[in-house]
Scaffold this active site. Structure first.
Site, PDB file in Angstrom:
ATOM      1  N   LYS A 112     -43.912  -4.717  15.604  1.00  0.00           N
ATOM      2  CA  LYS A 112     -43.944  -4.386  17.032  1.00  0.00           C
ATOM      3  C   LYS A 112     -45.019  -3.333  17.245  1.00  0.00           C
ATOM      4  O   LYS A 112     -45.383  -2.624  16.301  1.00  0.00           O
ATOM      5  CB  LYS A 112     -42.587  -3.831  17.490  1.00  0.00           C
ATOM      6  CG  LYS A 112     -42.326  -3.996  18.965  1.00  0.00           C
ATOM      7  CD  LYS A 112     -41.890  -5.413  19.308  1.00  0.00           C
ATOM      8  CE  LYS A 112     -41.678  -5.600  20.792  1.00  0.00           C
ATOM      9  NZ  LYS A 112     -41.005  -6.874  21.080  1.00  0.00           N
ATOM     10  N   ASP A 152     -45.132  -8.205  25.573  1.00  0.00           N
ATOM     11  CA  ASP A 152     -43.778  -7.657  25.735  1.00  0.00           C
ATOM     12  C   ASP A 152     -43.802  -6.903  27.061  1.00  0.00           C
ATOM     13  O   ASP A 152     -44.663  -7.177  27.919  1.00  0.00           O
ATOM     14  CB  ASP A 152     -43.425  -6.748  24.545  1.00  0.00           C
ATOM     15  CG  ASP A 152     -41.947  -6.373  24.519  1.00  0.00           C
ATOM     16  OD1 ASP A 152     -41.117  -7.237  24.209  1.00  0.00           O
ATOM     17  OD2 ASP A 152     -41.605  -5.214  24.843  1.00  0.00           O
TER      18      ASP A 152
HETATM   19  P1  NAD Z   1     -41.741  -7.230  32.002  1.00  0.00           P
HETATM   20  O1  NAD Z   1     -42.614  -6.038  31.905  1.00  0.00           O
HETATM   21  O2  NAD Z   1     -42.329  -8.530  32.415  1.00  0.00           O
HETATM   22  O3  NAD Z   1     -40.520  -6.927  33.000  1.00  0.00           O
HETATM   23  C1  NAD Z   1     -39.636  -5.847  32.812  1.00  0.00           C
HETATM   24  C2  NAD Z   1     -38.659  -5.794  33.978  1.00  0.00           C
HETATM   25  O4  NAD Z   1     -37.739  -4.744  33.754  1.00  0.00           O
HETATM   26  C3  NAD Z   1     -39.306  -5.513  35.320  1.00  0.00           C
HETATM   27  O5  NAD Z   1     -38.625  -6.222  36.340  1.00  0.00           O
HETATM   28  C4  NAD Z   1     -39.107  -4.016  35.498  1.00  0.00           C
HETATM   29  O6  NAD Z   1     -39.125  -3.640  36.867  1.00  0.00           O
HETATM   30  C5  NAD Z   1     -37.729  -3.885  34.892  1.00  0.00           C
HETATM   31  N1  NAD Z   1     -37.450  -2.524  34.431  1.00  0.00           N
HETATM   32  C6  NAD Z   1     -38.312  -1.662  33.844  1.00  0.00           C
HETATM   33  N2  NAD Z   1     -37.708  -0.507  33.582  1.00  0.00           N
HETATM   34  C7  NAD Z   1     -36.423  -0.648  33.998  1.00  0.00           C
HETATM   35  C8  NAD Z   1     -35.326   0.192  33.996  1.00  0.00           C
HETATM   36  N3  NAD Z   1     -35.434   1.447  33.532  1.00  0.00           N
HETATM   37  N4  NAD Z   1     -34.149  -0.305  34.482  1.00  0.00           N
HETATM   38  C9  NAD Z   1     -34.061  -1.560  34.964  1.00  0.00           C
HETATM   39  N5  NAD Z   1     -35.088  -2.405  35.004  1.00  0.00           N
HETATM   40  C10 NAD Z   1     -36.258  -1.946  34.520  1.00  0.00           C
HETATM   41  O7  NAD Z   1     -41.003  -7.350  30.576  1.00  0.00           O
HETATM   42  P2  NAD Z   1     -40.406  -8.643  29.876  1.00  0.00           P
HETATM   43  O8  NAD Z   1     -41.480  -9.266  29.050  1.00  0.00           O
HETATM   44  O9  NAD Z   1     -39.665  -9.459  30.875  1.00  0.00           O
HETATM   45  O10 NAD Z   1     -39.380  -7.968  28.856  1.00  0.00           O
HETATM   46  C11 NAD Z   1     -38.053  -7.621  29.235  1.00  0.00           C
HETATM   47  C12 NAD Z   1     -37.189  -7.457  27.987  1.00  0.00           C
HETATM   48  O11 NAD Z   1     -37.205  -8.695  27.253  1.00  0.00           O
HETATM   49  C13 NAD Z   1     -37.669  -6.402  26.988  1.00  0.00           C
HETATM   50  O12 NAD Z   1     -36.539  -5.850  26.329  1.00  0.00           O
HETATM   51  C14 NAD Z   1     -38.477  -7.198  25.997  1.00  0.00           C
HETATM   52  O13 NAD Z   1     -38.582  -6.561  24.737  1.00  0.00           O
HETATM   53  C15 NAD Z   1     -37.627  -8.455  25.923  1.00  0.00           C
HETATM   54  N6  NAD Z   1     -38.330  -9.638  25.410  1.00  0.00           N
HETATM   55  C16 NAD Z   1     -39.463 -10.096  25.994  1.00  0.00           C
HETATM   56  C17 NAD Z   1     -40.068 -11.247  25.497  1.00  0.00           C
HETATM   57  C18 NAD Z   1     -41.276 -11.865  26.167  1.00  0.00           C
HETATM   58  O14 NAD Z   1     -41.669 -12.968  25.742  1.00  0.00           O
HETATM   59  N7  NAD Z   1     -41.871 -11.266  27.174  1.00  0.00           N
HETATM   60  C19 NAD Z   1     -39.533 -11.899  24.389  1.00  0.00           C
HETATM   61  C20 NAD Z   1     -38.369 -11.411  23.814  1.00  0.00           C
HETATM   62  C21 NAD Z   1     -37.772 -10.274  24.328  1.00  0.00           C
END
Ligand code: NAD
Length: 423
Positions: A112, A152
């Site tokens: 990561k 991410d």
């Molecule tokens: P992103 O940046 O696209 O979106 C994040 C979302 O969370 C946004 O809507 C933001 O407003 C919200 N957010 C941010 N801080 C917050 C808080 N303090 N409280 C509530 N909401 C909050 O990110 P993403 O890619 O959708 O990732 C979200 C989660 O999924 C993370 O934990 C990431 O590690 C995990 N994840 C992502 C992927 C991927 O392919 N993008 C894959 C596996 C896991």
């Protein structure tokens, strides 16, 4: 609209990751030396690097890339841009990647990375310069055979394109397999953009089947409206579920009768990761969303959201962890005691890395698949992983997290043992 800004996780995610590992290592009677190997990240790289800002000033940013374990293959894991990034957060996320790749049976170890920055405060040009300089700084430990980054929180396909271009320029030739989550026009995979959310849909379908719950009409609350949360919400509503609550970093919306057409909500103008300003439903806080009386709760934002302080008030009988590490070990114990069925992150959000694996394979072969094939293969792999975990769960009578860890840790231990300890 509420003006609540959700807080950074209070607990240290690395402590939580170690606690999760220790609980299962004890149960599996893993040799202390082997346990020590798994409790450490193999390689931790910190970079402090300058970026020229639009106003002519220079700012120094701090970034990390951590390789947890590479027993099963080159390491794989996302890059996060957030003010909450810390070495311990990156360590935890890299360890979770090791288990996630192992659970899905992918030939990868876990990594990561991240930069301490709020990307929303940068112009596009500043974001590009920061990404290119960070890519150059960590390029000495990146590569298609060693470490393949992906998007991410706070990063997206455009960031991956800059990253891939920088890596390619430094090596004198185009190297599409150096990152995944790229735009399709430069070697990205069809279906990658939606893959994590689609995987969440498949896992939710399997979880409902396992628990004898109908997804049709089931009420769902989703925390986080970024790549993962917004797509999971849309696909679940298309599959018949009733999405009643959504939130982003500024707060949430709730309507017990359903928020209507999620695709239409997504189509409305919004800032990245945020629900549109003209929102349906009534406002609620992020904290209140987690405690709603819904059938399925999907945390899809940050780690540490369900903790010792609120777990007892979580009413949903089923939690699908779309985010990484949203539930602390203390919350896990409280939820387990009251019979909440928690599908852990390393299974629930594995769709992203599964299709990243497909992207890497396609790039290495320069032979690209149609989206339907990508989605079918994703469905097959993630449902197989769920089934293997569910089998252990049925046999061991612990939690789904313990079952997933037993499968994953067992596979990493086996790979480490068969390779032997060098020299
Ligand atoms: P992103 O940046 O696209 O979106 C994040 C979302 O969370 C946004 O809507 C933001 O407003 C919200 N957010 C941010 N801080 C917050 C808080 N303090 N409280 C509530 N909401 C909050 O990110 P993403 O890619 O959708 O990732 C979200 C989660 O999924 C993370 O934990 C990431 O590690 C995990 N994840 C992502 C992927 C991927 O392919 N993008 C894959 C596996 C896991």
């Amino acid at each position: 609209m509420t003006t609540e800004v959700a807080h950074a996780p209070a607990e240290n995610p690395w402590d939580n990751a170690i606690e999760q590992l220790d609980a299962v290592a004890g149960k599996m009677r893993i040799d202390p030396g082997m346990r020590d190997v798994l409790r450490h990240c193999k390689r931790e790289f910190t970079v402090n690097f300058p970026v020229k800002m639009d106003d002519g000033s220079t700012r120094v940013f701090t970034g990390y890339r951590v390789h947890h374990n590479e027993a099963r293959g080159p390491v794989k894991g996302g890059l996060r841009y957030s003010l909450n990034v810390s070495i311990d957060e990156v360590r935890a996320l890299s360890m979770w990647m090791t288990w996630k790749c192992a659970v899905a049976g992918l030939p990868f170890g876990g990594a990561k990375g991240g930069v301490i920055v709020d990307p929303a405060t940068l112009s596009v040009h500043e974001l590009e310069r920061l990404t290119r300089r960070f890519a150059a700084e960590i390029s000495i430990i990146i590569g298609p055979d060693e470490d393949v980054p992906a998007p991410d929180m706070g990063t997206d396909a455009q960031v991956m394109a800059w990253f891939m271009d920088t890596y390619s320029m430094l090596h004198g030739h185009s190297t599409p397999a150096s990152v995944t989550g790229k735009p399709v026009s430069i070697g990205g995979s069809s279906g990658r953009f939606e893959a994590t959310g689609r995987g969440v849909l498949f896992v939710t379908q399997e979880a409902c089947r396992a628990r004898g719950v109908s997804l049709d009409g089931a009420t769902v609350a989703v925390q986080g409206f970024g790549n993962v949360g917004s797509i999971a919400a849309r696909l679940l509503s298309e599959a018949g579920a009733k999405v009643v609550a959504l939130s982003d970093a500024t707060g949430g919306i709730y309507d017990p009768d359903g928020l209507g057409d999620i695709a239409a909500l997504l189509a409305r103008p919004r800032e990245r990761g945020l629900i549109p300003r003209e929102r349906p439903g009534r406002s609620i806080t992020n904290g209140a969303l987690l405690e709603l009386p819904v059938d399925i709760l999907i945390p899809a934002a940050l780690e540490g959201q369900i903790h010792g302080g609120n777990a007892a008030r979580v009413q949903a009988p089923m939690i699908i962890e779309a985010a990484n590490g949203p539930t602390t070990p203390e919350a896990d114990r409280i939820l387990a005691a009251k019979g909440t069925y928690v599908v852990p992150d390393i299974v629930a959000n594995a769709g992203g890395v599964i299709v990243s694996y497909f992207e890497w394979v396609q790039d290495l072969q320069s032979f690209f698949w149609e989206e339907q094939e990508v989605n079918l293969r994703l469905e097959r792999i993630i449902k197989r992983a769920f089934g293997e975990v569910a089998e252990i769960y049925d046999r061991e009578h612990g939690t789904m997290r313990e079952a997933a860890y037993m499968l994953a840790v067992g596979r990493v231990v086996e790979a480490t043992e068969v390779r032997g300890i060098f020299p």
